[in-house]
Design an enzyme around this catalytic site. Structure first.
Site, PDB file in Angstrom:
ATOM      1  N   ARG A  16       0.827  -1.217   0.000  1.00 50.27           N
ATOM      2  CA  ARG A  16       0.000   0.000   0.000  1.00 50.27           C
ATOM      3  C   ARG A  16       0.863   1.271   0.000  1.00 50.27           C
ATOM      4  O   ARG A  16       0.563   2.256   0.651  1.00 50.27           O
ATOM      5  CB  ARG A  16      -0.973  -0.001   1.192  1.00 50.27           C
ATOM      6  N   LYS A  19      -0.941   4.493  -1.068  1.00 53.02           N
ATOM      7  CA  LYS A  19      -1.803   5.026   0.000  1.00 53.02           C
ATOM      8  C   LYS A  19      -0.967   5.842   0.988  1.00 53.02           C
ATOM      9  O   LYS A  19      -1.299   6.978   1.327  1.00 53.02           O
ATOM     10  CB  LYS A  19      -2.492   3.866   0.713  1.00 53.02           C
ATOM     11  N   LYS A 112     -20.227   3.980  -7.025  1.00 46.18           N
ATOM     12  CA  LYS A 112     -19.626   2.669  -7.287  1.00 46.18           C
ATOM     13  C   LYS A 112     -19.439   2.398  -8.764  1.00 46.18           C
ATOM     14  O   LYS A 112     -20.295   2.725  -9.578  1.00 46.18           O
ATOM     15  CB  LYS A 112     -20.472   1.561  -6.666  1.00 46.18           C
ATOM     16  N   ILE A 432     -28.583   4.005  14.601  1.00 47.85           N
ATOM     17  CA  ILE A 432     -28.386   2.919  13.640  1.00 47.85           C
ATOM     18  C   ILE A 432     -27.451   1.828  14.158  1.00 47.85           C
ATOM     19  O   ILE A 432     -27.371   0.749  13.602  1.00 47.85           O
ATOM     20  CB  ILE A 432     -27.899   3.494  12.299  1.00 47.85           C
ATOM     21  N   GLU A 485     -21.390  -0.799  19.341  1.00 45.71           N
ATOM     22  CA  GLU A 485     -20.461  -1.477  18.432  1.00 45.71           C
ATOM     23  C   GLU A 485     -18.984  -1.171  18.680  1.00 45.71           C
ATOM     24  O   GLU A 485     -18.164  -1.277  17.757  1.00 45.71           O
ATOM     25  CB  GLU A 485     -20.817  -1.185  16.956  1.00 45.71           C
ATOM     26  N   GLU A 666     -31.537   5.992   4.604  1.00 50.96           N
ATOM     27  CA  GLU A 666     -30.936   7.309   4.406  1.00 50.96           C
ATOM     28  C   GLU A 666     -31.896   8.167   3.584  1.00 50.96           C
ATOM     29  O   GLU A 666     -32.255   7.807   2.470  1.00 50.96           O
ATOM     30  CB  GLU A 666     -29.610   7.140   3.663  1.00 50.96           C
ATOM     31  N   HIS A 695     -22.901  11.944   7.403  1.00 48.60           N
ATOM     32  CA  HIS A 695     -21.703  12.089   6.570  1.00 48.60           C
ATOM     33  C   HIS A 695     -21.145  13.504   6.626  1.00 48.60           C
ATOM     34  O   HIS A 695     -20.064  13.763   6.129  1.00 48.60           O
ATOM     35  CB  HIS A 695     -22.025  11.713   5.119  1.00 48.60           C
TER      36      HIS A 695
HETATM   37  N1  GLN Z   1     -24.997  -0.810  12.351  1.00 45.20           N
HETATM   38  C1  GLN Z   1     -24.000  -0.245  11.493  1.00 45.20           C
HETATM   39  C2  GLN Z   1     -23.464   1.038  12.101  1.00 45.20           C
HETATM   40  O1  GLN Z   1     -24.194   1.732  12.714  1.00 45.20           O
HETATM   41  C3  GLN Z   1     -24.542   0.055  10.116  1.00 45.20           C
HETATM   42  C4  GLN Z   1     -23.456   0.518   9.193  1.00 45.20           C
HETATM   43  C5  GLN Z   1     -23.892   0.726   7.756  1.00 45.20           C
HETATM   44  O2  GLN Z   1     -25.026   0.931   7.468  1.00 45.20           O
HETATM   45  N2  GLN Z   1     -22.969   0.697   6.831  1.00 45.20           N
HETATM   46  O3  GLN Z   1     -22.310   1.377  11.969  1.00 45.20           O
HETATM   47 ZN    ZN Z   2     -25.916   2.921   6.942  1.00 45.95          ZN
END
Ligand code: GLN
Ligand code: ZN
Length: 758
Positions: A16, A19, A112, A432, A485, A666, A695
């Site tokens: 890499r 990068k 993409k 989320i 998470e 979204e 974002h």
């Molecule tokens: N549960 C994941 C998060 O909150 C969902 C991520 C995603 O949609 N790419 O990070």
């Molecule tokens: Zn998401």
């Protein structure tokens, strides 16, 4: 004798290097000269690797500091005028600003590249867009290659694919109208390449594999007639899908050669080969550029032999597409199970396979007898290996019945039971899944990986992060909580590492966008879940609060889509195996008392085949996989799913068929417009349209979010609305997250106050 060539090589470097050089330059730690030198060294190294493996024509122009589409924009002098740059003197700094934005201008959009996980910078067009002299880099690279006594074949994105993949920034005009202006710019580039001694130019036209509108298809032949007259011979390259429907005009077109993808779409060959013109070459893409499995050399050689009997020396051999989509060199993987490793081929190994096929074609099968025998042995070993076969998993799949794919009762009956159990207010608030990955979390993970932090100390650190997330959510007054998470580095890797049938490379990086690389896991065998994966973490979080905590899992389609998937059984079967593993996890979460479980499917849409004709089949098994993962629960257990993109129009029936109780999506950037098709299609279940664009560093105010919710209430019955951000919050910082979520809770409270009591 067949010419061998490659359509493109990974540019990021085996370590890499690109990068690191780019990021060091961005951070101001190094200068332009150092970055340019790294670029030059990488090009030289990659050309040498390719020519030493016996490739006759090495690609040039596949190198880019950010993206090959952006390079094309620069070469064409088509940087959007809003930046105010001088097109024919575009500096590398300005080039980066196009990709990343600057103080005055947002970045160009990124999306993409076909159905890959590579992202390109989307060209911007309006009526005034002009093309003309642009950046000189490509011509410099030709001199560089000539100085190395190489035989380079420049690669350009063809004019129609370039236009098609761009976007109009003005109403009332079609970008196809720019073609007459664009072609002279291409002609000028081809002329200069010709003058510098280039014989062949590869024109990438993968758009031909899509369902193109007829006016686009009709534009091809005249455009290429004009360009073919300029000088260099043109190789029109298609990949990722069949172009059989275009076989007629392609064969009579003015280009000197065609490249087709015989891995993804071997069925196109008969149409193309019939009356193949005597003055054209056909480049056969017979090594898979999209996956990492060794080629069946004998089968590939047989295909090449058959095609040669029709074409004799007008046959060229190549990988199916650019090798950009696979890691560079398997030789670096010293930690992989040797048996698994023997089944794999990365870019370097793929070129060796190509050389072997070429040799077999020239000198006869005996000349590569040893390679063929070795290959045969490996393929057989793989087919019979216990690594790929788990009889228990297969038995379970066979034993499935329709009931395993359906909830007990319809949503109309489940909904009230879930409300009763969860006791949430109207306009319930949730997030989320992820909360900020703080420096403390990252440091703990790094220290754990390097062995400095033992397992228990690491788990303590993660528990601390979960405590912090839960107490902040309680303080904010959110209704349905998450654990945050903290323990997950990546939503696929985290689960893949706990499932059997998955392997992880150490250096298997693939460019995703700019300097960003991903290391997709390899699914090599039947997937199974030896033990619970998340129950302890969710249980820990639930123990800290009286409010309900959502279980958080990654769905089967996303697990598949973001991995290199075994090619010895249909993807649908692998998806169902993963679904069973997730189903087991869902059952364990439910048994532990978790009342709401989210199964993320951010990659659900991305798996959609390029051609409309193939989509129904994909959607059918993708929906089945999700349902198998999610449908084993009692009526009063609430299943959530999350998808983070905003184009649902064409797949809404499939989204409804998932039958998730709640879907969070979204919608922020599209100001809830997305809900219109949801309403139009009669989408029946609960919806959480995102009201906070995660974002962006901008923090929306409560009244702004309330406005979005009011707009949403006009499209969907208020009783079915949830209040949440657009996506996970792991890339943001706590202070901004707390502020935004406080505003979000205020917006929900205002909605509840204003709601007419039933
Ligand atoms: N549960 C994941 C998060 O909150 C969902 C991520 C995603 O949609 N790419 O990070
Ligand atoms: Zn998401």
């Amino acid at each position: 004798m067949a010419v061998t060539h490659s359509l493109g090589f990974p540019r990021i470097g085996a370590g890499r290097e690109l990068k690191q050089a780019i990021e060091a330059y961005w951070a101001g730690r190094t200068g332009l000269a150092e970055l340019a030198e790294t670029g030059r060294q990488l090009r030289e190294r990659h050309w040498k690797i390719q020519s030493q493996s016996g490739i006759d024509l090495v690609p040039l122009g596949d190198f880019a500091y950010y993206d090959q589409m952006l390079n094309m924009t620069a070469l064409l002098g088509a940087a959007p005028r809003r930046f105010g740059f001088q097109a024919d003197a575009l500096s590398l700094d300005q080039h980066f600003q196009l990709a990343r934005g600057n103080a005055g201008q947002p970045a160009m959009e990124m999306t993409k590249w076909f159905d890959t996980n590579y992202h390109y910078i989307v060209p911007e067009f309006d009526l005034e867009t002009g093309f003309g002299p642009g950046a000189e880099w490509l011509f410099d690279e030709v001199e560089e290659a000539k100085a190395l006594r190489l035989n380079p074949k420049p690669v350009l994105i063809g004019p129609l694919t370039y236009l098609y993949l761009g976007k109009e920034k003005q109403a009332g005009f079609s970008r196809l109208e720019l073609l007459p202006r664009l072609l002279p710019a291409y002609a000028a580039i081809l002329q200069r390449l010709h003058a510098s001694g280039v014989h062949w130019v590869q024109m990438d036209e993968p758009a031909l594999g899509l369902d193109l509108p007829s006016e686009w298809i009709e534009a091809y032949a005249p455009a290429y007639a004009a360009l073919a007259a300029v000088g260099p011979k043109l190789l029109l390259a298609t990949y990722f899908a069949s172009v059989a429907e275009h076989a007629g005009w392609l064969k009579s077109s003015a280009v000197a050669g065609l490249h087709v993808d015989a891995v993804r779409a071997p069925e196109q060959l008969p149409d193309l080969l019939e009356h193949f013109p005597a003055d054209k070459i056909l480049s056969l893409g017979l090594i898979d550029g999209r996956n990492i499995w060794r080629t069946d050399l004998s089968a590939a050689l047989e295909l090449a032999e058959n095609v040669r009997s029709a074409l004799s020396d007008r046959l060229w051999l190549a990988p199916s597409c650019s090798l950009l989509h696979v890691p560079q060199d398997l030789g670096q993987e010293t930690g992989l199970n040797p048996e698994l490793k023997s089944w794999l081929a990365f870019a370097v190994q793929k070129l060796d396979e190509l050389a072997a096929i070429d040799k077999g074609l020239r000198l006869g099968r005996e000349a590569i007898g040893a390679e063929l025998a070795e290959q045969e042995r490996i393929l057989q070993a793989r087919a019979q290996s216990p690594l790929t076969h788990n009889p228990a998993v297969r038995q379970r799949l066979e034993g499935l019945s329709d009931a395993d794919f359906s909830r007990y009762s319809p949503f109309a009956e489940r909904g009230p039971l879930q409300r009763e159990r969860l006791r949430l207010p109207p306009f319930p608030t949730t997030t989320i899944g992820s909360f900020p990955q703080t420096p403390a979390i990252r440091q703990a993970r790094a220290a754990h990986r390097s062995g400095e932090l033992n397992e228990e100390a690491y788990r303590d650190a993660m528990r601390a992060a979960i405590r912090e997330a839960v107490s902040k959510q309680e303080a904010l007054g959110l209704d349905l909580l998450v654990h945050g998470e903290a323990e997950r580095n990546d939503m696929v890797e985290y689960f893949g590492e706990q499932l059997s049938g998955y392997a992880f490379t150490r250096h298997g990086w693939v460019q995703s966008y700019g300097s960003r690389c991903v290391k997709p896991p390899i699914i090599y065998g039947d997937v199974a879940r030896p033990q619970p994966m998340t129950v302890e973490w969710i249980g820990y979080a639930q123990g800290l609060t009286k409010k309900p905590v959502k279980g958080m899992l990654t769905g089967p389609v996303t697990m598949l889509q973001w991995s290199f998937v075994r090619d010895d059984q249909p993807r649908a079967v692998t998806a169902l195996q993963i679904a069973l593993a997730i189903r087991d996890e869902v059952a364990d979460l439910e048994a532990a008392g978790v009342a709401a479980i989210q199964i993320d499917e951010p990659a659900f849409r991305e798996g959609l085949p390029l051609k409309a004709a193939d989509r129904a089949d994909y959607l059918d098994w993708a929906v089945k996989a999700f349902r198998l993962a999610s449908c084993g629960v009692a009526d009063d257990t609430q299943i959530h799913t999350h998808m983070c993109y905003s184009e649902f129009g064409d797949i809404l029936p499939a989204i409804a068929a998932l039958d998730a109780d709640v879907i969070t999506i979204e919608t922020c950037r599209s100001a809830m417009d997305l809900l219109i098709p949801f309403r139009a299609s009669g989408y029946p279940n609960d919806i959480g349209p995102g009201v906070y664009d995660i974002h962006s560093p901008r923090i929306p105010g409560a009244s702004e979010m309330q406005g979005l919710l009011e707009k949403a209430s006009a499209a969907v019955e208020p009783e079915r609305l949830w209040v949440n951000p657009d996506c996970g919050l792991k890339t943001r910082q706590w202070p901004e997250v707390e502020q935004a979520l406080a505003n979000m809770v205020d917006a929900a409270l205002a909605m509840r106050r204003n709601a007419v009591p039933a």
